[in-house]
Design a protein around this motif. Structure first.
Motif, PDB file in Angstrom:
ATOM      1  N   ILE A 176     -58.603  11.562   5.400  1.00  0.00           N
ATOM      2  CA  ILE A 176     -58.215  12.551   6.414  1.00  0.00           C
ATOM      3  C   ILE A 176     -58.515  13.954   5.921  1.00  0.00           C
ATOM      4  O   ILE A 176     -59.055  14.795   6.669  1.00  0.00           O
ATOM      5  N   LEU A 177     -58.196  14.240   4.673  1.00  0.00           N
ATOM      6  CA  LEU A 177     -58.487  15.573   4.123  1.00  0.00           C
ATOM      7  C   LEU A 177     -59.976  15.874   4.154  1.00  0.00           C
ATOM      8  O   LEU A 177     -60.388  17.010   4.453  1.00  0.00           O
ATOM      9  N   SER A 178     -60.808  14.904   3.843  1.00  0.00           N
ATOM     10  CA  SER A 178     -62.259  15.119   3.879  1.00  0.00           C
ATOM     11  C   SER A 178     -62.715  15.456   5.298  1.00  0.00           C
ATOM     12  O   SER A 178     -63.574  16.329   5.497  1.00  0.00           O
ATOM     13  N   LYS A 179     -62.132  14.760   6.275  1.00  0.00           N
ATOM     14  CA  LYS A 179     -62.466  15.047   7.672  1.00  0.00           C
ATOM     15  C   LYS A 179     -61.989  16.449   8.070  1.00  0.00           C
ATOM     16  O   LYS A 179     -62.724  17.207   8.717  1.00  0.00           O
ATOM     17  N   LEU A 209     -58.127  26.402   5.681  1.00  0.00           N
ATOM     18  CA  LEU A 209     -59.174  25.788   4.875  1.00  0.00           C
ATOM     19  C   LEU A 209     -58.860  25.901   3.392  1.00  0.00           C
ATOM     20  O   LEU A 209     -59.129  24.975   2.613  1.00  0.00           O
ATOM     21  N   THR A 210     -58.253  27.011   2.967  1.00  0.00           N
ATOM     22  CA  THR A 210     -57.864  27.168   1.565  1.00  0.00           C
ATOM     23  C   THR A 210     -56.869  26.089   1.156  1.00  0.00           C
ATOM     24  O   THR A 210     -56.972  25.498   0.076  1.00  0.00           O
ATOM     25  N   LYS A 211     -55.908  25.808   2.014  1.00  0.00           N
ATOM     26  CA  LYS A 211     -54.926  24.765   1.711  1.00  0.00           C
ATOM     27  C   LYS A 211     -55.595  23.400   1.638  1.00  0.00           C
ATOM     28  O   LYS A 211     -55.263  22.568   0.773  1.00  0.00           O
ATOM     29  N   ILE A 212     -56.522  23.150   2.537  1.00  0.00           N
ATOM     30  CA  ILE A 212     -57.236  21.876   2.538  1.00  0.00           C
ATOM     31  C   ILE A 212     -58.093  21.752   1.276  1.00  0.00           C
ATOM     32  O   ILE A 212     -58.134  20.691   0.643  1.00  0.00           O
ATOM     33  N   LEU A 217     -58.785  19.250  -4.176  1.00  0.00           N
ATOM     34  CA  LEU A 217     -59.171  19.619  -5.538  1.00  0.00           C
ATOM     35  C   LEU A 217     -60.492  20.381  -5.575  1.00  0.00           C
ATOM     36  O   LEU A 217     -61.220  20.372  -6.560  1.00  0.00           O
ATOM     37  N   GLU A 218     -60.813  21.071  -4.496  1.00  0.00           N
ATOM     38  CA  GLU A 218     -62.006  21.925  -4.407  1.00  0.00           C
ATOM     39  C   GLU A 218     -61.579  23.355  -4.744  1.00  0.00           C
ATOM     40  O   GLU A 218     -61.522  24.237  -3.886  1.00  0.00           O
ATOM     41  N   PHE A 219     -61.283  23.613  -6.003  1.00  0.00           N
ATOM     42  CA  PHE A 219     -60.632  24.858  -6.397  1.00  0.00           C
ATOM     43  C   PHE A 219     -61.567  26.063  -6.297  1.00  0.00           C
ATOM     44  O   PHE A 219     -61.129  27.156  -5.927  1.00  0.00           O
TER      45      PHE A 219
END
Length: 587
Positions: A176-179, A209-212, A217-219
């Motif tokens: 879901i996060l990737s989507k 988008l920052t939270k997602i 783990l896309e820091f």
């Protein structure tokens, strides 16, 4: 007319079989094919979606209150024992039932997303179409971020369901996060830079988008998306007095920042997105109010709490004190960690701190309470803990109140109990953007830049800056507590950090055992005195377990889905029948 009747009969979406979904939904009383033919038709649904954001804050059982009840900041006074929380019972609170509320909003988002390219739709140009679609994707992503924070793995419903469907399958929160990430990366390109109040802008897109990105783990990407907001000259932290009450010298900028009428002022350059909730709204549009004085403030007038030295009533539910503090319940009782301990820094305490967020003018402390019953022998005297029926629980029943956040008084001429009237509330604010970027820097190991961002927020509050060596994940969330009370979805953000630690295999946390050991639970046990002191109230002993870091999924959803499998969260009854969640969402 035939199409309208059909639309009324289509109830088998993800929430179709719950009782809530049988209530009339205004969006069901028109034929979408006829209405959703141009921008104006789609705009009518977007207006409804914007209004749905108020579900976070409006009425006593609002969604944001539940976020703080399940954290180290507060507890649900009437559901302290989480053994009472099951997939089939939702005693006193609505941890289970709100999944239906949120999925109903997702349904309306999907109506826009699924119909935006129908043949009968006329768009002036591609940009007009893309702006509408971008906002609908923002709303769906916003609420799915909230859903996976509360419930974890869930079915991803990516399109409008118009026929009976009983074969939903659970997707992993990672799928879901990737989507959501893919959707929001497209959406931020089309969300307008400037919008009307209450309408998500590009900055609101980047905040989400920052939270997602953090959750995924896309820091590095989280740093970039947060920087898009911070580097935009349109936004700046408020440092000077402004707006309502600006001419009151005893107040400060923190007070100004949280006055309801100031949150959507053009002068407030800190607001990224806030709901609009006004007392002067037409009767059909007016809400019941934000209930902040009811949900978070103490019940000082209660018979058990309010006795004087002769055993008579020391407080009454009337007069200036009552009008100011309201008729507190409280649904969410606040902890000593939030009221006292996070302000104990640099050899200061809550009384001596320089931090304006804990300034005396902004809080109402128990030692300031004076008996207000004119008939009491102790009228005008300070409250005495020894006079209460539960002196050992005085700390739990008489705690400090963050008055600057909860004070939303009745308007002149407004009748009724002072629960917390109508008022605008922040969804996103620039101070949180700095703290999100600080967290991204923390995960990257750049503690110097993390400290710089934290200090931007602290310096505005006249708090002493921190050094890179003092930056930890716990400290970042302490700072979020100091800054974002009743603004952030607290449980969701703690849940997000718990998954990051588990996926990184840090500090003994792993994905394999996250339901038995997680950072959210450990932080609650470390800081929440209601569980640490084992206060006994109303016959219940406070109790919580690690698997309560996520809430149970409503059994009615699971049982109605007869041709598929919606998983139950581990630890709750029914989880033994779970199947491996899907890891890919079909486009």
């Amino acid at each position: 007319m035939k199409k309208t009747v059909i639309s009324l009969l289509v109830v088998c979406s993800i929430v179709a079989c719950s009782d809530d979904f049988l209530k009339p939904d205004p969006l069901s009383f028109f034929a979408p094919e006829a209405t959703l033919a141009n921008k104006d038709g789609f705009e009518s649904i977007l207006v409804s979606l914007r209004k749905d954001l108020s579900k976070e804050f409006i009425a006593q059982k609002n969604l944001m209150a539940h976020q703080f009840m399940t954290s180290e900041i507060g507890v649900p006074w009437l559901q302290l024992d989480y053994r009472q929380l099951t997939p089939t019972t939702d005693q006193y609170q609505q941890f289970v039932g709100q999944i239906n509320t949120i999925f109903a909003v997702v349904k309306n988002s999907n109506m826009v997303i699924s119909r935006v390219d129908n043949q009968n739709v006329t768009w002036a140009n591609e940009e007009e179409r893309n702006v509408v679609l971008a906002e609908a994707l923002w709303h769906r992503s916003y609420w799915y971020y909230r859903l996976i924070g509360c419930y974890g793995d869930l079915p991803f419903v990516g399109k409008e369901v118009t026929t009976a469907k009983l074969d939903f399958q659970t997707h992993s929160r990672w799928a879901i996060l990737s989507k959501l990430q893919k959707d929001m990366e497209w959406a931020v390109k089309w969300l307008p830079e400037t919008t009307s109040i209450g309408v998500p802008s590009r900055a609101a897109g980047n905040q989400l988008l920052t939270k997602i990105y953090l959750a995924n783990l896309e820091f590095d990407k989280a740093v970039l998306s947060a920087s898009e907001i911070i580097d935009n000259q349109k936004y700046a932290l408020m440092k000077a007095r402004f707006g309502e009450d600006a001419d009151e010298p005893a107040k400060n900028v923190i007070w100004d920042l949280h006055r309801p009428l100031n949150k959507n002022l053009p002068a407030n350059t800190e607001t990224i997105l806030a709901i609009v909730d006004r007392y002067e709204a037409p009767s059909g549009s007016k809400t019941d109010g934000v209930f902040t004085m009811r949900v978070y403030n103490i019940a000082f007038y209660n018979n058990q709490n309010a006795k004087d030295s002769e055993g008579n009533l020391g407080f009454v539910a009337s007069g200036p004190l009552y009008d100011s503090l309201g008729r507190g319940n409280p649904d969410c009782s606040l902890t000593p960690y939030f009221c006292y301990k996070i302000w104990e820094e640099f050899e200061a305490d809550y009384k001596s701190t320089f931090d304006l967020r804990r300034a005396d003018i902004n809080w109402y402390d128990p030692e300031e309470l004076r008996y207000n019953n004119p008939s009491s022998v102790d009228y005008g005297k300070l409250v005495d803990p020894a006079n209460t029926d539960y002196p050992a629980e005085f700390w739990a029943r008489f705690y400090p109140m963050p008055f600057y956040k909860t004070y939303v008084p009745n308007y002149p001429g407004q009748q009724g109990v002072p629960y917390g009237s109508n008022g605008d509330m922040y969804i996103y604010r620039l101070a949180e953007t700095y703290l999100l970027r600080a967290e991204a820097y923390y995960w990257k190991g750049d503690l110097g830049k993390a400290a710089d961002d934290i200090n931007k927020v602290r310096e505005r509050a006249s708090a002493i800056p921190v050094t890179a060596g003092e930056v930890t994940l716990d400290y970042i969330f302490d700072e979020r507590a100091r800054e974002l009370f009743i603004e952030e979805p607290r449980q969701n953000e703690l849940n997000r950090a718990s998954y990051i630690l588990a996926k990184l295999n840090r500090d003994g946390y792993t994905l394999d055992n996250i339901h038995q050991k997680n950072w959210l639970y450990d932080r609650i046990i470390a800081h929440n005195d209601f569980y640490r002191r084992n206060v006994i109230s109303l016959g219940w002993s406070p109790y919580i377990e690690p698997f309560n870091f996520q809430w149970p999924i409503d059994d009615s959803l699971i049982n109605a889905n007869t041709l598929g499998r919606i998983n139950q969260n581990k630890g709750y009854t029914g989880s033994d029948r779970n199947k491996p969640p899907l890891e890919v969402i079909e486009e």
